[in-house]
Write a protein that holds these residues in place. Structure first.
Motif: not given
Ligand SMILES: Nc1ncnc2c1ncn2[C@@H]1O[C@H](COP(=O)(O)OP(=O)(O)OP(=O)(O)O)[C@@H](O)[C@H]1O
Ligand SMILES: [Mg+2]
Length: 317
Positions: A81-102
């Motif tokens: 999974s680590k190598e796979v994640k490095a190959l892939v640009g992933y857009l989740p259905g629901e994203m959790n952002f660090l809301k304090e950031m711009s």
């Protein structure tokens, strides 16, 4: 490039409230099999709860299949999974952002985690302009659609070989949906392999080479969009100025299914030019395209969960 073979998953319903439901299971996926070749765009289409996100979560190595496998670039998505994640640009259905950031701080953080390549920053600027997003805004002040745009910028700026996008246009307005479709087509031109999940047929039709229809955990059909498009019949309702003009269309050799005073119903398979040439010789008052056979088939598929497997589209079983 992407290979999913007999992928199966049963979810055990956790925290069941009564004895009756304790330990009951939900079919997540039932032997799902499909392939996406390098440089192709594959659309995973299906109603809520069909299993689209579950397929994607297996591809990202977040969950382990009960049976079967998912591979990207010949790497097993669970074991590597680590190598796979490095190959892939992933857009989740629901994203959790660090809301304090711009937006900008968030993208800086993500770029840093991926090696701060100059291309990230060039792409980020172009994407923010295309999607019309002010990156300086704090994320907590962003609307749902703005956060979705930020997620898209993050995924595409990293310039990964494979893109996996879970309902990428959710929350986007129609204009932005169109911008997004153009971005996908651009990425396709650059040779990316892309998997998109969606509820909406039109965006899949415009971007994908193949569409896989999933329902209740089962992939009920995989079709080539090009083939569907060539074979599909389109129906037009045309109102002209006079009954003589309607008669002129009727006599033109086009497939006319009905003439009523100054209204004509024309069915066209494939090339639209013969219709347009005929219409150039009359005065058109109204011109409406009826729902295509394909759209009707998809509506039927959604409502009844059948259709494609029964060959509702001529020539497609
Ligand atoms: N973690 C989980 N635990 C139990 N059941 C789950 C879990 N995740 C998904 N499911 C079930 O698996 C099925 C497929 O869900 P999935 O999220 O893959 O659907 P989806 O096609 O992505 O739907 P949507 O269009 O609503 O996003 C649903 O019945 C859902 O309830
Ligand atoms: Mg989902």
């Amino acid at each position: 490039m992407i290979e999913v073979k007999d992928l199966s998953k049963t979810y055990i319903r956790a925290g069941a409230k009564s004895k009756k439901t304790a330990g009951s299971s939900v079919a997540g996926l039932k032997a799902v099999t499909f392939q996406v070749r390098e440089g192709e765009v594959f659309g995973l289409l299906g109603p809520n709860g069909a299993g689209k996100t579950t397929v994607i979560r297996h591809l990202m190595g977040f969950i382990k299949a009960d049976a079967g496998y998912a591979r990207i670039h010949e790497l097993d998505c669970w074991h590597n999974s680590k190598e796979v994640k490095a190959l892939v640009g992933y857009l989740p259905g629901e994203m959790n952002f660090l809301k304090e950031m711009s937006g900008l701080e968030f993208l800086n953080l993500m770029a840093g985690m991926h090696g701060d390549r100059p291309v990230f920053f060039q792409r980020r600027a172009a994407l923010a302009e295309d999607l019309d997003l002010n990156l300086k805004q704090p994320i907590k002040k962003m609307s749902k659609g703005m956060k979705q745009k930020l997620g898209i910028i993050n995924t595409l700026m990293l310039d990964a070989e494979v893109l996996i996008l879970d309902e990428p246009t959710s929350g986007l307005d129609p204009l932005m949906q169109k911008v997004f479709i153009d971005l996908v087509l651009e990425e396709k031109k650059r040779g990316k392999t892309i998997l998109i999940s969606s509820h909406m047929f039109p965006e899949i039709e415009r971007t994908c080479d193949q569409v896989g229809m999933i329902r209740a955990g089962e992939l009920v059909a995989v079709e080539e969009i090009q083939k569907l498009r060539q074979e599909q019949q389109r129906t037009f309702e045309i109102v002209v100025e006079t009954p003589e003009q309607a008669e002129f269309i009727f006599q033109s050799g086009l497939k006319v299914s009905r003439v009523q005073e100054n209204q004509v119903i024309v069915e066209i398979q494939g090339d639209l030019n013969p219709l347009l040439k005929t219409l150039a010789q009359v005065q058109v008052r109204e011109f409406t395209q009826k729902m295509t056979e394909l759209e009707e088939a998809f509506m039927f598929f959604y409502e009844r969960g059948e259709g494609f497997e029964q060959g509702i589209i001529p020539g497609h079983v």
